[in-house]
Scaffold this active site. Structure first.
Site, PDB file in Angstrom:
ATOM      1  N   GLY A   1      -0.463   4.940  -1.138  1.00 14.41           N
ATOM      2  CA  GLY A   1      -1.509   5.666  -0.432  1.00 14.41           C
ATOM      3  C   GLY A   1      -1.010   6.918   0.255  1.00 14.41           C
ATOM      4  O   GLY A   1       0.172   7.273   0.184  1.00 14.41           O
TER       5      GLY A   1
ATOM      6  N   GLY B   1       0.816  -1.221   0.000  1.00 14.77           N
ATOM      7  CA  GLY B   1       0.000   0.000   0.000  1.00 14.77           C
ATOM      8  C   GLY B   1       0.842   1.261   0.000  1.00 14.77           C
ATOM      9  O   GLY B   1       0.446   2.288   0.548  1.00 14.77           O
TER      10      GLY B   1
ATOM     11  N   LYS C   1     -10.031  -3.952  11.433  1.00 19.98           N
ATOM     12  CA  LYS C   1      -8.867  -3.490  12.190  1.00 19.98           C
ATOM     13  C   LYS C   1      -8.807  -4.140  13.572  1.00 19.98           C
ATOM     14  O   LYS C   1      -7.722  -4.435  14.076  1.00 19.98           O
ATOM     15  CB  LYS C   1      -8.857  -1.956  12.285  1.00 19.98           C
ATOM     16  CG  LYS C   1      -8.428  -1.279  10.998  1.00 19.98           C
ATOM     17  CD  LYS C   1      -7.030  -1.714  10.599  1.00 19.98           C
ATOM     18  CE  LYS C   1      -6.585  -1.198   9.261  1.00 19.98           C
ATOM     19  NZ  LYS C   1      -5.233  -1.690   8.899  1.00 19.98           N
TER      20      LYS C   1
ATOM     21  N   ASP D   1       2.393  -1.694  -4.441  1.00 22.95           N
ATOM     22  CA  ASP D   1       0.994  -1.279  -4.402  1.00 22.95           C
ATOM     23  C   ASP D   1       0.235  -2.043  -5.484  1.00 22.95           C
ATOM     24  O   ASP D   1       0.833  -2.521  -6.459  1.00 22.95           O
ATOM     25  CB  ASP D   1       0.867   0.233  -4.640  1.00 22.95           C
ATOM     26  CG  ASP D   1      -0.439   0.797  -4.095  1.00 22.95           C
ATOM     27  OD1 ASP D   1      -0.442   1.315  -2.969  1.00 22.95           O
ATOM     28  OD2 ASP D   1      -1.472   0.698  -4.799  1.00 22.95           O
TER      29      ASP D   1
ATOM     30  N   TYR E   1     -14.592  -1.363   8.257  1.00 23.53           N
ATOM     31  CA  TYR E   1     -13.178  -1.020   8.407  1.00 23.53           C
ATOM     32  C   TYR E   1     -12.736  -1.257   9.850  1.00 23.53           C
ATOM     33  O   TYR E   1     -11.701  -1.870  10.118  1.00 23.53           O
ATOM     34  CB  TYR E   1     -12.951   0.436   8.006  1.00 23.53           C
ATOM     35  CG  TYR E   1     -11.537   0.927   8.189  1.00 23.53           C
ATOM     36  CD1 TYR E   1     -10.489   0.366   7.474  1.00 23.53           C
ATOM     37  CD2 TYR E   1     -11.252   1.981   9.062  1.00 23.53           C
ATOM     38  CE1 TYR E   1      -9.183   0.822   7.631  1.00 23.53           C
ATOM     39  CE2 TYR E   1      -9.953   2.446   9.220  1.00 23.53           C
ATOM     40  CZ  TYR E   1      -8.926   1.865   8.500  1.00 23.53           C
ATOM     41  OH  TYR E   1      -7.643   2.322   8.658  1.00 23.53           O
TER      42      TYR E   1
END
Length: 321
Positions: free
Chosen positions: A12, A9, A148, A35, A144
């Protein structure tokens, strides 16, 4: 201590700057930026190795670890809160199965250190909202947040079950002038600066009194690199450290901007992100991070505002925004 790092990632908002921060510490050639859609800045592309990686592709992950002789991973690839609510099934797939791939491949290949950032999204309506404790109720109301929480529990499980070194920190809202917002509920605190410079006004998708923990990007980079380098033996917690800097409302941020742009105007039009923000804390108790690895932020609200407006103003003058 890990010496050859892979960042997922890396394209980002946080990853693009974190890649450069880690390269300054560990050397350009020792930090591989990956990515799903590797459209990186010239600074990242020309400064060190880059590659394409879908974190759901376990075979490719294994290949890259072998190719670059990786012994440390910073796993940032995830769908964020607002985007995740629009496609919760995909958020689960990317955030959970991607994390499992990283953990399992790391276990099999003996990766020395893994950092998987978490978020204040792990908290929910039942969490104490003021000075939210390190160890508290985690009952999020977003996909989300659910992913997490699961990620933190998985990280701690791999520490306990396999003796691995997995660590993570719960990011508050991150404010930066380098990269445009990427689909988070706290993104208003980035967009407001761009609109203040370009248009002198901003329409906010949260109510004026919505208080949320925030952090300026330089402090985010410092927290992440400091935790990654911390002595494992001194850590009592592992995968979910609270980290804080300051807590603000859109109204307070507006007042700070007006110190530098007196005619700035703001209007409010709350949308679906308001309910997400309402489920998160007002402020964070990060004493565990301070005690276990020496965390200390460097920026307050006005110092951040001045720096943000200067940087974005320079971009505007050059026609870059």
């Amino acid at each position: 201590m890990a010496k050859k790092l892979l960042i997922t990632g890396a394209g980002g908002q946080i990853g693009s700057e974190l890649t450069l921060a880690f390269r300054k510490i560990y050397g350009n050639e020792n930090v591989v930026a990956t990515d799903l859609n590797p459209v990186f800045s010239a600074e990242i592309t020309e400064g060190g190795p880059t590659d394409r990686l879908d974190v759901l592709d376990r075979t490719k992950l294994e290949t890259l670890i072998d190719k670059y002789q990786i012994d440390g991973i910073i796993h940032l690839a995830a769908l964020l809160s607002a985007v995740g609510e629009k496609n919760p099934q995909l958020a689960w797939d990317v955030n959970i199965n991607g994390t499992m791939n990283v953990l399992e491949v790391s276990r099999e290949k003996g990766i020395k250190r893994i950092l998987i950032p978490s978020s204040i999204a792990v908290f929910g309506p039942t969490t104490p909202i003021e000075n939210t404790p390190q160890d508290t109720i985690l009952q999020p109301s977003t996909m989300y947040g659910v992913t997490k929480v699961a990620g933190e529990l998985l990280g701690d499980y791999y520490v306990q079950k396999y003796g691995m070194d997995v660590r993570g920190l719960r990011y508050p809202g991150i404010i930066s002038h380098e990269t445009l917002p990427g689909g988070g509920t706290t993104d208003y605190a980035v967009a407001i600066f761009y609109d203040a410079v370009k248009h002198g006004k901003y329409e906010c998708f949260l109510k004026e009194d919505t208080k949320l923990p925030m952090m300026y990007m330089p402090d985010c980079l410092k927290a992440t690199t400091d935790l990654f380098a911390a002595d494992f033996d001194k850590l009592k917690h592992h995968a979910g450290f609270n980290v804080g800097a300051f807590s603000i409302t859109p109204k307070e941020l507006t007042e700070s901007i007006k110190k530098f742009i007196p005619n700035f105007e703001i209007t409010y039009k709350p949308d679906f992100r308001q309910a997400i923000a309402d489920s998160w804390p007002n402020s964070i108790d990060d004493s565990a991070a301070r005690e276990e690895w020496g965390w200390k932020p460097q920026y307050d609200l006005d110092a951040m505002t001045e720096d943000m407006l200067h940087a974005i103003g320079e971009k505007h003058k050059k026609g870059l925004i």
